[in-house]
Scaffold this active site. Structure first.
Site, PDB file in Angstrom:
ATOM      1  N   ASN A 160      -7.881 -21.815 -33.889  1.00 30.04           N
ATOM      2  CA  ASN A 160      -7.582 -21.132 -35.092  1.00 30.04           C
ATOM      3  C   ASN A 160      -8.503 -21.162 -36.340  1.00 30.04           C
ATOM      4  OD1 ASN A 160      -7.329 -23.996 -35.194  1.00 30.04           O
ATOM      5  ND2 ASN A 160      -5.615 -24.138 -36.437  1.00 30.04           N
ATOM      6  N   GLU A 258      -7.520 -34.634 -34.618  1.00 28.18           N
ATOM      7  CA  GLU A 258      -6.696 -33.744 -35.633  1.00 28.18           C
ATOM      8  C   GLU A 258      -5.711 -33.017 -34.764  1.00 28.18           C
ATOM      9  OE1 GLU A 258      -5.704 -31.072 -37.671  1.00 28.18           O
ATOM     10  OE2 GLU A 258      -7.796 -30.387 -38.022  1.00 28.18           O
ATOM     11  N   CYS A 292      -2.712 -26.388 -38.778  1.00 25.28           N
ATOM     12  CA  CYS A 292      -2.221 -27.529 -38.525  1.00 25.28           C
ATOM     13  C   CYS A 292      -1.415 -27.877 -40.002  1.00 25.28           C
ATOM     14  CB  CYS A 292      -2.855 -28.613 -38.062  1.00 25.28           C
ATOM     15  SG  CYS A 292      -3.674 -28.147 -36.669  1.00 25.28           S
ATOM     16  N   GLU A 469     -11.765 -36.661 -40.847  1.00 21.12           N
ATOM     17  CA  GLU A 469     -13.158 -35.868 -40.962  1.00 21.12           C
ATOM     18  C   GLU A 469     -13.313 -35.238 -42.532  1.00 21.12           C
ATOM     19  OE1 GLU A 469     -11.708 -32.353 -38.447  1.00 21.12           O
ATOM     20  OE2 GLU A 469     -12.445 -33.462 -36.738  1.00 21.12           O
TER      21      GLU A 469
HETATM   22  C1  SIN Z   1      -6.335 -27.002 -39.459  1.00 22.61           C
HETATM   23  O1  SIN Z   1      -5.508 -26.435 -39.377  1.00 22.61           O
HETATM   24  O2  SIN Z   1      -6.680 -27.520 -38.099  1.00 22.61           O
HETATM   25  C2  SIN Z   1      -7.451 -27.288 -40.297  1.00 22.61           C
HETATM   26  C3  SIN Z   1      -7.088 -26.584 -41.801  1.00 22.61           C
HETATM   27  C4  SIN Z   1      -8.252 -26.752 -42.733  1.00 22.61           C
HETATM   28  O3  SIN Z   1      -9.290 -27.261 -42.686  1.00 22.61           O
HETATM   29  O4  SIN Z   1      -7.882 -26.643 -43.813  1.00 22.61           O
END
Ligand code: SIN
Length: 490
Positions: A160, A258, A292, A469
């Site tokens: 993604n 994550e 996510c 992170e």
């Molecule tokens: C993710 O959805 O895994 C990362 C989204 C983000 O870094 O804002």
């Protein structure tokens, strides 16, 4: 394939073999990478299998011996150079992301710039890694801590964010003195390989950064089973995260995970409704809902619910769906047609249970010729048992629910095994404190629809993961703290 090459300014960024020990290697098999917007084959990428994975681990192990001793200033210089090259090639990297993942080109280029931010930050932060001096109970003795690199890190990244999830893990790991074996998602290897090409051009020494593509069932166990690999970094589903954690347990590896989310997007009755609706659009439809941290359950307090639904609907009416290369498109395809079917199953469950489908509600695969799903708005009323409310949607479907008081809203929001991101819209500062402290999530966006940035900690609680992170925490994650006691100093 020709079409993709035509779009690239720097055609040598299109790499299809794996990058191991600063060489491009092929395996016995190849797999097709397709454009989800039109099903066309973009490239045939080498699957290096178990043998390639072992080669990469050996290379990373060997390189670790010198990389960990390289001065942090030199490491920072090389990482900074990588950053500069990524930014110089932001258009081409964006093109690769749009081609293999589908998100609109402007958003894809934005991801490259976002991802580069972690590289620049890590180059700086390399110089700020330090230990501390400590008091000890023994007269005349001295104690101090050292921060040393964990070792070889196996990194498994999702489709993604084909660029940013690699840079967010690898740049801090390299800054800390670790060496890397990266296994990108099979859907999006081209961006990962282009990043390897740029790391090579930046002069990152051989074996320090390796990218291997192929079958996860073969490569994953090599990474998790090796006693040389001391850490696994992973972004992806909770289900796979649990499996990796189990596999890593045999060699007691560190894991940084994550994982999935089920973000509540709470709009209280004192919120600015227009701003909240804008926030819903930004959070929900980024990457066509495939993040996510995407708003998964929009929870509106009492009387403002209808007004919020209306404000979201009027904005959704303007969203243009199509190929990420077409002008004005805000919503690209989903990653593949199985994803479309999965999202549709959640929507059909909502329909069956009597939820109101206000817009969309069906695939656009036949109409648009790719893995498209219509931006969908659903009024779920008070039915928090809808599958849409219980599972991560990962698609362009916004579902709104209703609740009355603050305590009930907190209870509903926390009623999930996930705990990645939550959003809260309110103008009451007391509520900000009460609710941000009460929400069991790793990141809370208050009147803000996005929570990630290079300087801030990104990660979840409960089944959404372990570790952080970004920021200084993102670099520390890749270090071991060692304690030294020096006895008998007069
Ligand atoms: C993710 O959805 O895994 C990362 C989204 C983000 O870094 O804002």
């Amino acid at each position: 394939m020709t079409d993709l090459i035509d779009r690239l300014k720097d055609k040598s960024l299109l790499r299809t073999d794996s990058y191991v020990n600063a060489a491009w290697i092929a395996g016995e098999d190849r797999f097709a990478v397709t454009n989800p917007a039109d099903r066309s084959v973009l490239a045939e990428v080498a699957d290096v299998g178990e043998a390639g994975a072992r080669k990469a681990v050996d290379a990373a192990d060997q390189a670790f011996q010198s990389w960990k001793k390289t001065s942090v200033y030199e490491r920072a210089r090389l990482i900074q150079k990588w950053n500069d090259l990524i930014l110089e090639h932001a258009d081409d990297l964006g093109t690769l992301i749009t081609a293999e993942m589908g998100k609109p080109f402007g958003e894809a280029k934005g991801e490259v710039i976002y991802g580069a931010g972690f590289v620049a930050w890590s180059a700086e932060e390399a110089k700020r890694l330090h230990g501390e001096t400590l008091q000890t109970p023994f007269p005349g003795s001295r104690g101090w801590t050292l921060r040393q690199p964990v070792g070889v890190v196996g990194c498994i990244t999702p489709w993604n964010f084909p660029a940013a999830m690699i840079t967010r893990k690898c740049a801090p790991a390299l800054a800390a003195g670790c060496t890397m074996v990266v296994k990108p998602a099979p859907e999006t290897p081209l961006t990962a390989l282009a990043l390897a090409e740029l790391a090579d051009r930046a002069g990152i020494p051989k074996g320090v950064f390796n990218v291997i593509c192929g079958d996860a069932q073969k490569i994953g166990p090599v990474l998790t089973g090796s006693d040389v690999v001391r850490m696994i970094g992973f972004t992806g589903s909770t289900q796979v995260g649990k499996l990796l954690m189990k596999q890593a347990a045999d060699t007691v590896k560190r894991v940084s995970l994550e994982l999935g989310g089920n973000a509540p997007f709470i709009v209280m009755d004192d919120a600015d409704i227009e701003k909240a609706a804008e926030g819903v659009i930004a959070s929900k439809f980024r990457a066509a809902g495939q993040t996510c941290v995407s708003a998964n359950r929009i929870i509106a307090q009492g009387a403002i619910a209808d007004q919020l639904v209306e404000a979201i609907a009027s904005r959704m009416g303007k969203l243009k769906v199509g190929s990420g290369f077409d002008k004005g498109v805000q919503i690209g395809p989903l990653i593949h047609e199985e994803a479309v079917a999965r999202v549709d199953k959640l929507v059909q469950d909502a329909k069956k249970r009597g939820a109101k489908i206000l817009t969309g509600g069906s695939p656009l695969v036949d109409e648009l010729g790719g893995a498209f799903y219509a931006p969908t708005l659903i009024d779920g009323g008070n039915d928090y048992a809808l599958e849409l409310a219980c599972f991560e949607i990962f698609g362009p479907v916004a579902s709104v629910y209703r609740a009355d008081d603050e305590a009930e809203i907190l209870r509903l929001a926390n009623d999930t095994p996930y705990g990645l991101a939550a959003y809260l819209y309110t103008s009451d500062v007391n509520r900000v404190h009460r609710m941000s402290e009460g929400l069991d999530f790793g990141m809370i966006g208050v009147n803000a629809p996005m929570v990630g940035s290079p300087a801030t900690p990104f990660g979840g609680v409960k089944e959404s993961g372990i570790g952080r992170e970004g920021g200084k925490w993102g670099v520390e994650e890749f270090t071991e703290m060692k304690f030294v006691l020096l006895g008998g100093v007069d």
